[in-house]
Design an enzyme around this catalytic site. Structure first.
Site, PDB file in Angstrom:
ATOM      1  CG  ASP A 107      95.324  30.380  62.808  1.00 23.61           C
ATOM      2  OD1 ASP A 107      95.450  31.609  62.876  1.00 23.61           O
ATOM      3  OD2 ASP A 107      96.116  29.573  63.349  1.00 23.61           O
ATOM      4  CG  ASP A 160     101.459  32.896  62.330  1.00 21.50           C
ATOM      5  OD1 ASP A 160     102.672  32.879  62.107  1.00 21.50           O
ATOM      6  OD2 ASP A 160     100.692  33.784  61.895  1.00 21.50           O
ATOM      7  CG  ASP A 205      97.333  27.296  66.228  1.00 20.78           C
ATOM      8  OD1 ASP A 205      96.844  28.271  65.629  1.00 20.78           O
ATOM      9  OD2 ASP A 205      98.365  27.360  66.915  1.00 20.78           O
TER      10      ASP A 205
HETATM   11 MG   LIG Z   1      97.295  30.196  65.016  1.00 20.65          MG
END
Ligand SMILES: [Mg+2]
Length: 248
Positions: A18, A20, A196
């Site tokens: 991922d 960001d 995240d």
């Molecule tokens: Mg993310």
């Protein structure tokens, strides 16, 4: 927090990352985000070490991912899997699905009336960001809820970190990883996925099911991920270690 393994095999692992909140800290304005050259160089080196089996898996459109990591391009899945690029220099394969014009117009007007909000329009959906105007959170949620009955056959609402996303139901990060794992250079390898946020749970689910390695940034409590890293800085350290330990 269980620390993830950092020895990836050059021909036996595939790495999905991922962007960001995983590789880069989340900024107030998503268009401000840029990868520093050392990160780009490290990812490039790991990708080479893995025979190209490294892909960025993001809610952002692939054009935006390319801007962030310029001048290097990576294999990528963008807009939650609505866009796929199996090899860095392939054209982007995009799924055909779009929000109705009336819904888009409504969202644009809503953002115009509430300064600080940001509408990110992408193929297959939108992200409504309220990070710079958290006081509008309740209004944003109410407004998007109001839209849902018109589109909930085809789109789902994902509440992320200071962002509400409308994404096509049949596209998600898990489906994107599954699709990429069908073909070279990813096929036949063991998937490793680092993410995240809530949209990464779809990825964790499919990667766990394929006996892969799942790593959640910010702790794995309440997550399907097996391992955890505390923050973006820890991801960098882990990647450095991965890079130094890829044997040829
Ligand atoms: Mg993310």
């Amino acid at each position: 927090m269980p620390a993830p393994p950092d020895k990836l095999h050059p021909s036996k692992h595939a790495l999905f990352l991922d962007v960001d909140g995983t590789l880069l800290d989340i900024e107030d304005h998503p268009a401000d985000v840029r990868a520093d050259p050392s990160l780009v160089a490290m990812l490039s080196s790991i990708s080479t070490g893995l025979g190209g089996a490294l892909s960025l898996i993001s809610g952002r459109p692939i054009a935006d991912i390319d801007r962030i990591f310029a001048p290097v391009r990576f294999a990528a899945a963008g807009a939650h899997g609505s866009e796929l690029r199996q090899h860095p220099h392939d054209p982007v394969a995009a799924a055909e699905s779009a929000l109705p014009a009336s819904v888009l117009d409504g969202l644009r007007a809503f953002v115009e009336q509430n300064p600080g909000l940001l509408l990110e329009e992408k193929r297959g959906g939108v992200s409504l960001h309220y990070r710079r105007a958290p006081e509008f959170e309740a209004q944003c949620k109410a407004y998007v809820q109001e839209l849902l009955p018109q589109i909930d056959k085809d789109f789902r609402l994902i509440a992320g970190k200071m962002v509400l996303e409308l994404a096509p139901i049949d596209h998600n990060k898990g489906a994107a990883i599954t699709e990429m794992m069908r073909r070279e250079p990813f096929s036949g390898r063991r998937a490793v996925f680092v993410g995240d946020d809530v949209t990464d749970e779809d990825g964790f689910r499919v990667v766990n099911a394929m006996n892969g390695i799942t790593i959640r940034v910010g702790g794995n409590r309440g997550s399907l991920a097996e391992y955890a890293l505390p923050d973006v800085a820890a991801v960098r350290d882990w990647l450095e270690s991965v890079e130094s330990r890829i044997s040829r």
